[in-house]
Structure formats: structure tokens, C-alpha cells
Design a protein around this motif. Structure first.
Motif, short mmCIF file in Angstrom:
data_model
loop_
_atom_site.label_atom_id
_atom_site.label_comp_id
_atom_site.label_asym_id
_atom_site.label_seq_id
_atom_site.Cartn_x
_atom_site.Cartn_y
_atom_site.Cartn_z
N ARG A 140 42.51 14.08 2.26
CA ARG A 140 42.76 14.87 1.06
C ARG A 140 41.43 14.46 0.50
O ARG A 140 41.17 13.28 0.06
N ARG A 141 40.48 15.56 0.25
CA ARG A 141 39.25 15.48 -0.18
C ARG A 141 38.68 16.73 -0.88
O ARG A 141 38.91 17.89 -0.56
N PRO A 142 37.64 16.73 -1.98
CA PRO A 142 36.80 17.69 -2.29
C PRO A 142 35.79 18.37 -1.42
O PRO A 142 35.33 17.50 -0.73
N VAL A 143 35.79 19.73 -1.21
CA VAL A 143 34.73 20.25 -0.22
C VAL A 143 33.90 21.26 -0.86
O VAL A 143 34.60 22.01 -1.50
N ALA A 144 32.85 21.47 -0.56
CA ALA A 144 31.77 22.51 -1.18
C ALA A 144 32.24 23.74 -0.55
O ALA A 144 32.47 23.94 0.61
N SER A 145 32.34 24.85 -1.33
CA SER A 145 32.85 26.07 -1.11
C SER A 145 31.80 27.30 -1.18
O SER A 145 30.74 26.95 -1.82
N LEU A 146 31.99 28.14 -0.50
CA LEU A 146 31.11 29.53 -0.50
C LEU A 146 31.97 30.60 -1.21
O LEU A 146 31.37 31.58 -1.30
N PHE A 147 33.15 30.49 -1.63
CA PHE A 147 33.88 31.53 -2.03
C PHE A 147 33.50 31.82 -3.41
O PHE A 147 33.36 31.10 -4.22
N LEU A 148 33.92 33.08 -3.71
CA LEU A 148 33.45 33.82 -4.98
C LEU A 148 33.66 33.20 -6.04
O LEU A 148 34.91 32.65 -6.31
N ASP A 149 32.75 32.47 -6.98
CA ASP A 149 33.04 31.73 -8.27
C ASP A 149 33.84 30.53 -8.05
O ASP A 149 34.40 29.93 -8.86
N ASN A 150 33.70 30.00 -6.97
CA ASN A 150 34.38 28.77 -6.64
C ASN A 150 33.53 27.62 -5.94
O ASN A 150 33.09 27.83 -4.84
N PRO A 151 32.94 26.56 -6.76
CA PRO A 151 32.00 25.73 -6.09
C PRO A 151 32.42 24.59 -5.15
O PRO A 151 31.84 24.16 -4.38
N TYR A 152 33.77 24.42 -5.13
CA TYR A 152 34.64 23.67 -4.54
C TYR A 152 36.04 23.86 -4.22
O TYR A 152 36.68 25.05 -5.11
N TYR A 153 36.68 23.29 -3.35
CA TYR A 153 38.01 23.40 -3.15
C TYR A 153 38.80 21.98 -2.44
O TYR A 153 37.91 21.26 -2.22
#
Length: 425
Positions: A317-330
Motif C-alpha cells: 500500500r503506497r501513494p502513487v503519482a496520478s494523471l487523473f483530472l484534479d488528482n495529484p496522487y492516489y
């Protein structure tokens, strides 16, 4: 190391080899290993002992690999307009090790490669993996410095699972000193530059993959207590800074963590785990990048129920950089199991399953319904296959994997079936 331990290590390497192209890496201590790992001293001893060729002081372990040779029904990992394709990757090179006396070693990897696609011609290309490391193994001190360069076709992440051109440059320096008989102090610094290029059209609602181009730098230090060669525990502090080439004011961030690490290594039972708490915040405070404090973990467990039957568990379980609209990470969570059965001395069968989710942090407007929702993707992966030792030098294998993503935003539902195999000499 025991015969069973070697067998487990080799099978773990084979499964990782045949399970598909590696995803774009992040500097993360929660990434679970795909099999048993060896302490660095034992790694060097094994490489010295198994090197097939010598050129003066240089030990060479040459190899030839044909992997990902197969078919997928969704080459672009898309929710619409799926394209089936045939793929293959070939790599040939050598692992080398050069001793300088009894304490200092130079290790390297030279592996030029070519990735081939039948229909997706834009993804064909040359690349490879190259690395060099200087390692000092002294009585109470272990030090090392390493550089790596990789240019390959690989998936971006679990969010964007299609293949893209991926270039990674890595630099690592680390040290461990035994300050008491069982207590050691360790630390290191790691820096990586990630760059990717997607020749195919971007997915609606997602930024281009180049938005993930960045430099990450990690600092780690901690204490490790070794009860015996079987059991050790450690406590580690970590700070990882990410600096993006685009929109840095919104996306640049620092993540700090306090992590507990453990390793238990017996012939029938092996555990390697990292668990702790992480805090992340933007370098420039902003609403786009919400601060977080969350638990994180990574683990690998291997248990031999009998000499021929092995059960493995792994997850993270970890934070990952995102490309989704208005979301810098998931937050990416994965937990899975693998069952392996040895049939005779040459054939191994395996089945695997994995469940998880990608949970995003900022709510968005779903245009189809007009509702404000926080995106959650539930994931499932199931597969199986075999690996066969044709001889001491030649191994072949085949795997079948089905991956399904079910999102609360229906547009991002997708499923992929992949059949792939290969051989290693």
C-alpha cells in the motif's frame, strides 16, 4: 543457502520474468520483492561461484532472454477501442563481477534489448538496461555506490496500464556499519529521473504521460538489530522529494515516513516486510495537493507446505503519482497469493490471484451523471502458468493473466487478457 532456498529464489525470478513488463518505478520502500532476496554478501558469493566465464579477473554470466512473447486482447489497456496485438522482447548481454582483492568488487549489467509489436508499430524500438556498482564488504562496514540506466517499453502505472517509452536514470549511495555485535547503523541516498513518451492518443480525463516526468530523491537512515542469520528487525526514517518537470508549483511534494522493517529466513518459511506511517505535503501548499497521513506497507511471505508445494503472499500500500483530472496522487493497495507446485525436478506449475484498489483523493464532476464523486477503482488479477527447466542453461515458461478494473466512474472500466511466454539462456 539451502537447496530449497535456491529453488524458491529461482522460481520467484522466473515468475517475475514471465508475468509481464515492469511498471514505471517510483522510489518506494513498500514495493514487495517477487521472491526471496539474498544479503549482499551472499549475492556476491553466489555470482562469483556461478560465473561461467573468466577474462582475467572478470567473471562473466552471459544470458539471452526472449520474454513477453505472446498475445493480448487490449494492447493499449483502454476502456474502449481495444486492439489485440502480438508482442515479444529480446535481450542479450552479461552480468559481470570484478574482484579487487577480497573486500572490494565491481559489479555491472549490460543488457541491450529490442521490443516488438505486430500491430502497434509505434512501440517498436531498441533499448536496454545498464548498471555499474562499486561495493566494499569490510569487517564492520559495507558501502556501495551504483548507477543505472534503463530505456524500455513498459507500463506507466496501474492507473495507465498501456505500454509507453520509459527512460529511467538512477544513482544510489548506501552504507551500513556494525556499531555493536548485533546492532548496525545504515543509511543512504537515492535519486532517480523518470521520463516517458506515449506515441498513442491520451485517454480522456487523463493528462499526457509526460506530466509524470520528474526527479525523485530519497534519504534513508535507521538501525537494524540482527538476532541471528535468520532474524533481523530495523527502524528507518525516510524522506522522498518529488520535483516535476511540468506544473511543479502544484505537484512538487515531500513525503516523510517512519517505517519498521523485518526479515525472517528459514528453509521452509521466509518473510520480508516493511510497515509504517507516511506524511505527504506539497512543497507549495495548495488545494490541488491535499496533505495526507496514512499507513503504508509492503511484504513478501513464502511457506513450503511440503518440499514440492509452496504458498506465497505479497502485497503493498503506497501513494502513487496520478494523471487523473484534479488528482495529484492516489493510494494503491494490492494483496495477492501464489501457489506453486513442483512436478519432478524440472517442471513448476503456479496459479495466482490478486485483489486491490486505487483510491483517489479529490472529488470530481462525473459528466455522465452530473454528480460529484471521488473515484475508486477496484482491481482483480488472476492467472497461472508453468516454467520448465529444459537443461541447466535453458528455461522456458508460459503464463496467462486476466486483469479487470471496475471503477465507480464507468468510463474507466477495463479488462485485459494476456498470454505470454519466453525463454532464458
Amino acid at each position: 543457502m539451502t537447496r530449497a532456498s535456491y529453488r524458491s529464489l529461482l522460481l520467484g525470478m522466473v515468475v517475475g520474468f514471465f508475468s509481464g513488463r515492469p511498471a514505471l518505478g517510483q522510489i518506494s520502500s513498500e514495493e514487495p520483492p517477487s521472491g526471496r532476496t539474498l544479503p549482499v554478501t551472499e549475492q556476491v558469493e553466489q555470482e562469483m561461484a556461478t560465473a561461467r566465464y573468466r577474462l582475467g579477473p572478470i567473471r562473466l554470466l552471459p544470458f539471452f532472454k526472449l520474454r513477453d512473447m505472446g498475445w493480448t486482447n487490449n494492447a493499449l489497456a483502454s476502456s474502449e477501442g481495444t486492439i489485440d496485438d502480438y508482442t515479444a522482447s529480446v535481450s542479450a548481454g552479461a552480468r559481470l563481477i570484478v574482484p579487487f582483492g577480497r573486500k572490494v568488487f565491481l559489479r555491472g549489467n549490460l543488457a541491450p534489448a529490442y521490443d516488438w509489436y505486430y500491430r502497434t508499430e509505434d512501440l517498436r524500438g531498441f533499448g536496454g538496461d545498464y548498471s555499474g556498482e562499486v561495493l566494499g564488504l569490510f569487517n564492520r562496514l559495507t558501502v556501495g555506490a551504483e548507477g543505472r540506466y534503463s530505456e524500455r517499453i513498459s507500463t506507466v502505472s496501474s492507473e495507465v496500464a498501456r505500454d509507453v517509452f520509459n527512460t529511467t536514470t538512477h544513482a544510489i549511495a548506501k552504507a551500513e556499519v556494525r556499531i555493536l555485535e548485533r546492532l548496525a547503523l545504515f543509511g543512504g541516498v537515492e535519486s532517480a529521473k523518470f521520463a516517458q513518451k506515449d506515441p498513442n492518443a491520451s485517454t480522456p480525463g487523463l493528462a499526457p504521460v509526460s506530466a509524470l516526468d520528474r526527479t525523485e530523491t530519497a534519504y534513508r537512515a535507521g538501525l537494524r538489530y540482527t538476532f541471528s542469520s535468520v532474524l533481523s528487525f530495523g527502524l528507518m526514517g525516510e524522506e522522498v522529494g518529488a520535483r516535476f518537470d511540468e506544473d511543479g508549483r502544484l505537484r512538487d511534494n515531500d513525503v516523510r515516513g517512519i517505517l519498521f522493517v523485518a526479515r525472517y529466513d528459514r528453509e521452509r518459511f521466509y518473510v520480508e516486510a516493511t510497515v509504517g506511517v507516511r506524511e505527504g505535503r506539497g512543497v507549495v501548499p495548495n488545494e490541488y495537493f491535499p496533505e495526507f497521513r496514512t499507513g503504508s506497507y509492503g511484504y513478501f511471505v513464502s511457506y513450503f507446505i511440503s518440499r514440492k508445494l509452496e504458498l506465497q503472499g505479497l502485497g503493498s500500500r503506497r501513494p502513487v503519482a496520478s494523471l487523473f483530472l484534479d488528482n495529484p496522487y492516489y493510494f494503491e493497495t494490492r494483496n495477492g497469493a501464489v501457489v506453486r507446485l513442483a512436478v519432478g525436478h524440472r517442471l513448476g506449475l503456479f496459479v495466482s490471484g490478486e485483489l486491490g484498489s486505487n483510491r483517489y483523493v479529490n472529488p470530481v464532476l462525473e459528466t455522465a451523471t452530473g454528480e460529484i464523486v471521488t473515484r475508486v477503482d477496484d482491481t482483480r488479477r488472476f492467472g497461472g502458468g508453468f516454467d520448465l527447466a529444459v537443461s541447466r542453461a535453458l528455461r522456458v515458461g508460459l503464463s496467462v493473466n486476466q486483469v479487470r478494473y471496475e471503477s465507480n466512474i464507468d468510463y474507466y472500466d477495463r479488462k485485459t487478457l494476456q498470454i505470454s511466454g519466453g525463454l532464458t539462456i
